[in-house]
Design an enzyme around this catalytic site. Structure first.
Site, PDB file in Angstrom:
ATOM      1  N   ASN A  60       0.865  -1.176   0.000  1.00 40.81           N
ATOM      2  CA  ASN A  60       0.000   0.000   0.000  1.00 40.81           C
ATOM      3  C   ASN A  60       0.905   1.229   0.000  1.00 40.81           C
ATOM      4  OD1 ASN A  60      -1.722   2.091   0.664  1.00 40.81           O
ATOM      5  ND2 ASN A  60      -2.737   1.004   2.345  1.00 40.81           N
TER       6      ASN A  60
ATOM      7  N   ARG B 290      -2.531  -1.780  -3.486  1.00 40.39           N
ATOM      8  CA  ARG B 290      -3.532  -0.731  -3.496  1.00 40.39           C
ATOM      9  C   ARG B 290      -3.096   0.256  -4.567  1.00 40.39           C
ATOM     10  NH1 ARG B 290      -4.407   3.898   1.089  1.00 40.39           N
ATOM     11  NH2 ARG B 290      -6.051   5.031  -0.004  1.00 40.39           N
TER      12      ARG B 290
ATOM     13  N   HIS C 297     -10.767   6.126  -1.495  1.00 42.77           N
ATOM     14  CA  HIS C 297     -10.895   5.353  -0.239  1.00 42.77           C
ATOM     15  C   HIS C 297     -11.809   4.139  -0.409  1.00 42.77           C
ATOM     16  CE1 HIS C 297      -9.706   9.116   2.285  1.00 42.77           C
ATOM     17  NE2 HIS C 297      -8.676   8.295   2.160  1.00 42.77           N
TER      18      HIS C 297
ATOM     19  N   ARG D 245      -4.873  18.988   2.942  1.00 39.11           N
ATOM     20  CA  ARG D 245      -5.650  19.334   1.740  1.00 39.11           C
ATOM     21  C   ARG D 245      -6.872  20.162   2.116  1.00 39.11           C
ATOM     22  NH1 ARG D 245      -6.106  13.254  -0.348  1.00 39.11           N
ATOM     23  NH2 ARG D 245      -4.679  12.764   1.335  1.00 39.11           N
TER      24      ARG D 245
END
Ligand code: ADP
Length: 393
Positions: free
Chosen positions: A9, A94, A182, A242
């Site tokens: 990941n 991922r 997600h 962010r």
């Protein structure tokens, strides 16, 4: 020899990894670890299934300039030295962006890599790192099966309207749509809902994945109906660094009136905004919660104000709300943030049991609450491991 699966990941500055048996459906990883601080001062942490530190080995001498690809090769070496008696059967990754093409995990072949390369511009912070890790493993083990699981796939079940921007049709046709992210975490939570909610699992559920990156997903029948992130992982909720949803006019103002380059704008929006930008203290919610600085408190309040507003908007997508699930670092651990968000949702019939919330209990709503509220720790790696097993079968 026992066959094992490696799950990778790769984030913007980290690589998390986990090793699972290839056949058993065991939620516990045999080994789990992380290389953090890539590009700055990389740090290697790893432990076994009894949480014993296994940190000895060649990764102790990491070069500060080591890339995701370099570190993957070093990690493969470390794994080979620490998994005697095991045979590496396949790797699951991922991958942040599967575009409109990939709605399911896919076995990585040359044509798949070409498609994933073409999506780099849609996720410039993450996709290149995902691909660098895949390439490094291909270089070391050309014959090894590698499977990609996408953060976007789970959201492809959404109705068309939830995926559209009000832009000219030609841009929509060119792929400028709301992809959502997600998705692997949401898939894990969707899989846990029946045991947690019973028949309500198929109802109107909103999952709040609140971590460094934060988003929400409205589910019905355990499928994604709408989500807060859009074309990129910049949209929606305020995050660690962010900004979340922003009037696009601000971007034009930065470019035209403030003479900022597109790189400057990207730096501000991706790295200098969110909790860090508003607080001036930290991107880390725990640090903010412990800080006496009033700007830290204001950052937390803005985070919760916007999260509650987003949740209410997603409830409209489902025409109602039966349950809320909190997950990821903040969602699983911060009683303060769960309380501050749900206080703003009292008008929807949400009320918490204060002591259950303080202790991060599995169910945190009180008996009077019209909406059940739960905390479910997410586990993206286990979803990827299961996808790999399925592909191997
Ligand atoms: P990532 O998106 O990088 O995977 P995580 O899901 O690990 O992020 O979440 C990291 C966030 O969780 C950080 O802001 C961290 O401060 C927050 N967090 C973890 N534990 C707590 C806690 N006990 N209280 C408040 N925030 C916490």
């Amino acid at each position: 020899m026992t066959d094992i699966i490696l799950v990778m990941n790769a984030g913007s500055s980290s690589i998390k990894f986990a090793i699972y048996p290839a056949t058993a459906t065991n939620p516990e990883a045999l080994i789990r670890g992380k290389i953090a601080g890539i590009g700055n001062q990389p740090d290697f942490m790893v432990h076994d299934d009894e949480h014993r530190d296994m940190q000895e080995g060649p990764l102790e001498s990491i070069e500060p300039s080591a890339t995701h690809g370099d570190l993957t090769l070093q990690l493969l070496q470390w794994i080979a030295e620490h998994t005697a008696g095991y045979h590496l059967k396949a790797v699951g990754h991922r991958v942040v962006h599967g575009g409109v093409t990939y709605r399911e995990p896919v076995l990585i072949e040359d044509t798949v890599m070409q498609t994933l390369e073409s999506l780099v511009s849609l996720a410039p912070l993450h996709q290149p790192n995902n691909l660098a890790v895949i390439r490094a493993i291909t270089e070391r083990f050309p014959e090894l099966a590698q499977i990609a699981c996408f953060d976007t796939s789970f959201h492809r079940s959404q109705p068309r309207l939830a995926q559209l921007f009000a832009l000219p049709r030609s841009m929509t046709d060119a792929g400028i749509i709301r992809y959502g992210f997600h998705g692997i975490s949401y898939e894990y939570i969707a899989g846990r809902l029946p045991e947690v909610l019973g028949p309500l699992a198929e109802g109107r559920v909103i999952v709040a994945h609140l971590g460094n990156g934060s988003s929400m997903c409205a589910m019905k029948d355990r499928r994604s109906v709408a989500t807060s992130m859009g074309f990129t992982a910049l949209d929606g909720l305020m995050m660690g660094r962010r900004c979340g949803t922003l009037d696009a006019g601000v971007v034009l103002h930065m470019l035209d009136q403030m003479a900022m380059s597109s790189e400057d704008v990207a730096r501000v929006l991706y790295h200098e905004s969110g909790l860090l930008g508003v607080s001036g203290v930290s991107n880390d919610m725990k640090v903010l919660d412990d800080s006496p600085n009033p700007h830290a408190r204001e950052a937390m309040e803005l985070y919760c104000y916007r999260a509650a507003a987003q949740l209410a908007s997603l409830a409209c997508d489902n025409q109602g709300l039966d349950a809320i699930v909190f997950t990821a670092g903040i969602g699983e651990n911060s009683a303060t943030i769960r309380r501050m968000i749900t206080e703003r949702l009292a008008w929807l019939g949400v009320s918490l049991d204060a002591s259950a919330n303080e202790s991060n209990a599995a169910r945190i709503s009180d008996k009077a609450s019209r909406v059940q509220v739960h905390v479910i720790p997410t586990n993206e790696e286990v979803v990827i491991a299961e996808a790999v097993r399925k592909t191997l079968r």
